[in-house]
Design a protein around this motif. Structure first.
Motif, PDB file in Angstrom:
ATOM      1  N   CYS A  37       4.502  -5.001   3.651  1.00  0.00           N
ATOM      2  CA  CYS A  37       5.687  -4.137   3.594  1.00  0.00           C
ATOM      3  C   CYS A  37       5.254  -2.667   3.555  1.00  0.00           C
TER       4      CYS A  37
ATOM      5  N   GLU B  33       5.881   3.108  -4.703  1.00  0.00           N
ATOM      6  CA  GLU B  33       5.762   1.652  -4.896  1.00  0.00           C
ATOM      7  C   GLU B  33       4.358   1.272  -4.475  1.00  0.00           C
TER       8      GLU B  33
ATOM      9  N   GLU C   8       8.712  -4.098  -6.572  1.00  0.00           N
ATOM     10  CA  GLU C   8       9.906  -4.012  -5.716  1.00  0.00           C
ATOM     11  C   GLU C   8      10.194  -5.359  -5.064  1.00  0.00           C
ATOM     12  N   GLU C   9       9.117  -6.103  -4.757  1.00  0.00           N
ATOM     13  CA  GLU C   9       9.282  -7.371  -4.022  1.00  0.00           C
ATOM     14  C   GLU C   9       9.700  -8.489  -4.976  1.00  0.00           C
TER      15      GLU C   9
ATOM     16  N   HIS D 173       3.650  -0.897   1.276  1.00  0.00           N
ATOM     17  CA  HIS D 173       3.890  -0.144   0.037  1.00  0.00           C
ATOM     18  C   HIS D 173       2.709   0.759  -0.323  1.00  0.00           C
TER      19      HIS D 173
ATOM     20  N   HIS E  59      10.359   4.589   3.009  1.00  0.00           N
ATOM     21  CA  HIS E  59       9.789   3.257   3.252  1.00  0.00           C
ATOM     22  C   HIS E  59       9.395   3.096   4.721  1.00  0.00           C
TER      23      HIS E  59
HETATM   24 ZN   LIG Z   1       9.156  -2.882   0.997  1.00  0.00          ZN
END
Ligand SMILES: [Zn+2]
Ligand SMILES: [Zn+2]
Length: 394
Positions: free
Chosen positions: A91, A80, A126-127, A93, A151
């Motif tokens: 996050c 990601e 993904e978000e 990524h 993740h």
């Molecule tokens: Zn994430």
């Protein structure tokens, strides 16, 4: 040299390049479906490494597919690379991007002289965009035996529990009036919005601890002396499973509807975009990942981790999947989706953890490809936990 040694060496040799890619992505944060720079630097690297690369794959300009190996079982590792508005790679990524690439490079080295295929899938959005659901709809997982992704987070969990999620937009339609001269002529859409919000707050006492309903007002009137004729809010509705989400959704709608009824407003609901399912982690595969992490000096707990959603959940309804969370050094009070986590995702320590995670994923994938009894156990566990495998939203 053993296959695991070949894997570890290949990932170590790639580490400097992966670090550059990670920082490049981190310093150019791009939102949902707009990850053009990340897509370009990652595919360029995979091209140089000799993977067979498809850019703009599966109808998404920022998705990619990179393949190496021959025949045998196929395993997918996912990257990601989307960021969040305002707070960049909060996050982490950028780390997911290189964990997937590193695992793919390592696995290819492990598979030398063995039948087996690695597919690296570049997964946009993904978000909030559910990019992996689009990968599913476009057939990206056909013929794939298992899928792995990892993740970053403040703590480790091999089989995190994550929630099924769908977004809801609610709109209230009333009538304008001068708020002092003739308020009785108005139908107050802000009252409907507030009453609906409060009704959801009351509902919270009667929902499960694993449910979440949270929202923001996006339209709440324009001026105090105008009775608002239009208001709107965006909510996220989450549950432990898709089945529980289906039970919760009408309750949330009824609460929001009551606000419209109280104020005399018409109410419109839109369930936005594609739902995210809960995550069904594959235990035998997670077990192999944990064993390798331990060997690499980073033992992983199996503590459940709740209160988030991922489109990797949708993938887990289609084929055997793991999505471990791996800890990176950070202040646990400032976890994912905070500005300090953005900084944590760029540190050398976070990179080192990610490199080890890439090795563990590659080793676990190698095991699935080369150990028929493990592959059988992985399939059996999947079928036991996902009785009707396939596109979860079809
Ligand atoms: Zn994430
Ligand atoms: Zn996130």
């Amino acid at each position: 040299m053993t296959p695991y040694e070949r894997i570890d060496r290949a990932v170590d040799e790639a580490s400097d390049a992966l670090r550059r890619l990670s920082l490049e992505i981190h310093s150019h944060p791009e939102l949902n479906f707009e990850e053009h720079h990340a897509h370009s630097v990652l595919t360029e690297y995979l091209d140089e490494q000799g993977f067979e690369v498809v850019r703009g794959a599966y109808t998404m300009p920022t998705a990619f597919k990179a393949v190496a190996g021959n025949g045998g079982p196929t395993v997918a590792v996912l990257s990601e690379y989307d960021a969040l508005p305002g707070i960049g790679h909060a996050c982490g990524h950028n780390l997911i991007a290189i964990a997937g690439i590193g695992a793919g490079v390592g696995l290819r080295a492990g598979l030398e002289g063995v039948e087996g295929t690695v597919v690296i899938l570049g997964s946009p959005a993904e978000e909030g965009g559910a990019g992996k659901q689009i990968l599913i709809e476009q057939g990206a997982f056909e013929g794939v035996a298992a899928a792995l992704m990892a993740h970053p987070s403040p703590a480790d969990s091999a089989t995190p529990k994550v929630q099924a999620l769908q977004s809801l937009r609610v709109e209230y339609f009333g009538r304008n009036a001068h708020a002092a001269a003739m308020p009785w002529n108005g139908v107050n859409a802000l009252d409907a919005l507030v009453a609906g919000y409060n009704a959801v707050s009351m509902l919270r006492q009667q929902i499960k601890p694993t449910d979440r309903v949270h929202g923001i007002f996006t339209d709440a009137g324009v001026k105090p002396n105008i009775i608002p004729d239009y208001t709107a809010a965006d909510y996220y509705v989450r549950s432990a499973t898709m089945a529980e989400l289906d039970e919760l959704k009408p309750k949330v709608q009824a609460a929001l509807e009551s606000g419209g009824m109280a104020a005399g407003c018409r109410v419109e609901f839109t369930w936005v975009g594609r739902a995210y399912t809960d995550l069904v982690s594959n235990d035998p595969l997670a077990g192999r990942y944990c064993a390798h992490m331990e060997e690499l000096g980073l033992p992983v707990g199996k503590i459940p981790w709740f209160g988030a959603s991922t489109d990797m959940g949708n993938v887990s309804y289609v084929l055997p999947t793991i999505h471990p969370m791996f800890g990176i050094p950070c202040d646990p009070m400032n976890a994912n989706h905070t500005a300090p986590f953005t900084q944590a995702a760029a540190t050398e320590e976070a990179h080192e953890r990610t490199v080890r995670v890439a090795k563990a994923m590659a080793r676990a994938a190698y095991d699935v490809i080369t150990q028929p009894e493990l592959l059988a156990a992985v399939k059996q566990d999947f079928l036991a936990n996902v009785p009707n495998p396939g596109d979860p939203l079809r």
